[in-house]
Motif scaffolding. Sequence first.
Motif, mmCIF file in Angstrom:
data_model
loop_
_atom_site.group_PDB
_atom_site.id
_atom_site.type_symbol
_atom_site.label_atom_id
_atom_site.label_comp_id
_atom_site.label_asym_id
_atom_site.label_seq_id
_atom_site.Cartn_x
_atom_site.Cartn_y
_atom_site.Cartn_z
ATOM 1 N N PHE A 118 26.790 5.468 -18.421
ATOM 2 C CA PHE A 118 28.208 5.350 -18.074
ATOM 3 C C PHE A 118 29.088 5.688 -19.268
ATOM 4 C CE2 PHE A 118 32.160 2.946 -17.612
ATOM 5 C CZ PHE A 118 32.631 3.516 -16.431
ATOM 6 N N TYR B 134 28.961 9.464 -19.883
ATOM 7 C CA TYR B 134 29.695 10.199 -18.858
ATOM 8 C C TYR B 134 31.195 9.995 -18.996
ATOM 9 C CZ TYR B 134 31.098 12.079 -14.376
ATOM 10 O OH TYR B 134 31.709 12.808 -13.405
ATOM 11 N N SER B 135 31.617 8.801 -19.426
ATOM 12 C CA SER B 135 33.036 8.489 -19.563
ATOM 13 C C SER B 135 33.651 9.095 -20.823
ATOM 14 C CB SER B 135 33.231 6.969 -19.591
ATOM 15 O OG SER B 135 32.796 6.405 -18.387
ATOM 16 N N SER B 136 32.835 9.558 -21.745
ATOM 17 C CA SER B 136 33.367 10.144 -22.976
ATOM 18 C C SER B 136 34.007 11.500 -22.672
ATOM 19 C CB SER B 136 32.251 10.307 -24.011
ATOM 20 O OG SER B 136 31.328 11.276 -23.581
#
Length: 69
Positions: free
Chosen positions: A9, A12-14
């Motif tokens: 997560f 992916y959120s970076s």
Amino acid sequence: MEKTDQMVFMLYSSNWMDLSPKFRKHLIILMQMTQEFILAGKQIPVTLATFMSAVKAIYSLLTIMNPSE
């Protein structure tokens, strides 16, 4: 399992879309490798091939059990 989910997560959120294509490719490979495998009976990993084999076997069995008119 929770730690790997958190790591995927976070990755992916970076801001990975602004990075180089080579880095993005490696990042996607890393995320795929950290995903949990689905196990049937806690022993057999369920891959696409095993899933499709099971679907074909069930379809064949249902066809034999329910003959058409």
